[in-house]
Enzyme design. Structure first.
Site, PDB file in Angstrom:
ATOM      1  N   HIS A 236       0.799  -1.224   0.000  1.00 15.27           N
ATOM      2  CA  HIS A 236       0.000   0.000   0.000  1.00 15.27           C
ATOM      3  C   HIS A 236       0.841   1.289   0.000  1.00 15.27           C
ATOM      4  O   HIS A 236       0.757   2.110  -0.913  1.00 15.27           O
ATOM      5  CB  HIS A 236      -0.907   0.023   1.234  1.00 15.27           C
ATOM      6  CG  HIS A 236      -1.706  -1.219   1.435  1.00 15.27           C
ATOM      7  ND1 HIS A 236      -2.777  -1.548   0.644  1.00 15.27           N
ATOM      8  CD2 HIS A 236      -1.591  -2.228   2.345  1.00 15.27           C
ATOM      9  CE1 HIS A 236      -3.298  -2.684   1.055  1.00 15.27           C
ATOM     10  NE2 HIS A 236      -2.595  -3.120   2.086  1.00 15.27           N
TER      11      HIS A 236
HETATM   12  C1  BDR Z   1      -2.928   0.732   5.293  1.00 16.79           C
HETATM   13  O1  BDR Z   1      -3.170   0.257   6.611  1.00 16.79           O
HETATM   14  C2  BDR Z   1      -1.966  -0.206   7.184  1.00 16.79           C
HETATM   15  O2  BDR Z   1      -2.146  -1.466   7.694  1.00 16.79           O
HETATM   16  C3  BDR Z   1      -0.915  -0.143   6.119  1.00 16.79           C
HETATM   17  O3  BDR Z   1       0.325   0.263   6.660  1.00 16.79           O
HETATM   18  C4  BDR Z   1      -1.443   0.869   5.142  1.00 16.79           C
HETATM   19  O4  BDR Z   1      -1.045   2.172   5.509  1.00 16.79           O
HETATM   20  C5  BDR Z   1      -3.590  -0.217   4.302  1.00 16.79           C
HETATM   21  O5  BDR Z   1      -4.942  -0.340   4.577  1.00 16.79           O
END
Ligand code: BDR
Ligand code: CA
Length: 307
Positions: A236
């Site tokens: 992400h």
């Molecule tokens: C986001 O949530 C966190 O778990 C990850 O680091 C990312 O920023 C993805 O949904």
């Protein structure tokens, strides 16, 4: 001219790779790293940010911030990120945090910068929102806000909501309403950045230093996602950094975006009006598609260039 940024994060396995990508990118001038609790509690996210910064030999100051959302209780995502937030990978400890809390440092950097500063948020938006709420006049010093948050489709922490948006929806609402340009890397975008076993083994074959090895070990710890039939895990947070480095790898769409602040099962859902059905003026640029091979090419090159 490099883009001056403040990077607000909650490392976090994918935050770790986003930090490495930012450290390795001369297109960015990293003025401060601010840290919130998120994927795991603040004690771990702060220790991880400090350790990652030290491993990369980066001079960026790292500041602690909020350990909980503006409202409601703190909830972590340690099932994905491991008890220490970086999949159990042990890094040499970093130095001490720099003086000053995130809410004060974000305001100071905005106030003192000769040029407007881009705020990049890859965790719960609490620190950024607190700073802009404390001193709203500083919104004029914000060049752009780039967030990994939200989804136009299904969520990843609830059926409706993405983790960062759900962790502090009120904070996200503050940023969406601050009338500065906001760019969103949503789950639907990051779904296109799937780390498959093939991509990970290509990283391992690169010549590199401790950061590349740490990145591989951290990524190896991330469970393959049921959302993608275990073909891999979406990466992400580096997508938000990549937007600043290589906007040509993305297609975008102006949209009106609102976050659900209600107490029900949709709390934290981002209602992203991609087709203008509500008739409201767009308040965000939503990243829609990603050239994933080119993105992973840039990422691997940058990781391999770090110490
Ligand atoms: C986001 O949530 C966190 O778990 C990850 O680091 C990312 O920023 C993805 O949904
Ligand atoms: Ca994150």
């Amino acid at each position: 001219m490099p883009i001056p940024i403040i990077l607000d994060c909650d490392p976090g396995t994918d935050d770790a790779l986003a930090l490495f990508l930012a450290f390795a990118s001369p297109e960015l001038e990293l003025r401060a790293i601010t840290v919130a609790g998120g994927n795991v509690g603040l004690a771990h996210t702060l220790a991880n940010a400090l350790a990652l910064t030290a491993l990369a030999q980066a001079p960026t100051p790292v500041h602690p911030g909020a350990d909980r959302p503006l409202l409601g209780a703190f909830r972590s995502a340690h099932d994905i990120h491991g008890a220490n937030g970086i999949g159990g990978v042990r890094l040499p400890p970093g130095g001490p945090p720099a003086p000053g809390l995130a809410v004060d440092v974000i305001r100071r950097v905005l106030r003192e910068s000769a040029d407007p500063v881009t705020l990049v948020g890859i965790g719960p938006a609490t620190n950024l929102a607190l700073a802009l709420m404390a001193e709203p006049a500083l919104c004029a010093r914000v060049a752009e806000i780039v967030l990994m948050t939200g989804a136009w489709g299904e969520g990843n922490i609830t059926p409706a909501a993405e983790f960062n948006a759900w962790s502090d929806p009120e904070a996200l609402a503050v940023l969406l309403r601050c009338e500065r340009p906001v760019t969103l890397a949503t789950l639907d975008l990051t779904a296109q950045a799937l780390v498959t076993p093939k991509r990970l083994s290509a990283w391992r074959q690169r010549d590199g230093g401790a950061c590349l090895r740490a990145a591989c070990d951290i990524q190896d710890s991330v469970p393959a996602s049921v959302r993608f039939a275990q073909r891999g895990a979406p990466l992400h947070d580096p997508c938000a950094i990549a937007w600043l480095l290589r906007p040509g790898l993305f297609t975008t769409r102006p949209c009106h975006v609102e976050v659900d602040l209600g107490p029900g099962p949709s709390r934290g859902r981002t209602v992203i009006d991609r087709w203008g059905r509500r008739g409201a003026a767009p308040n965000a640029r939503v990243l829609e598609t990603l050239d994933a091979d080119a993105f992973f090419g840039v990422l691997a090159d940058r990781l391999a260039a770090l110490p």
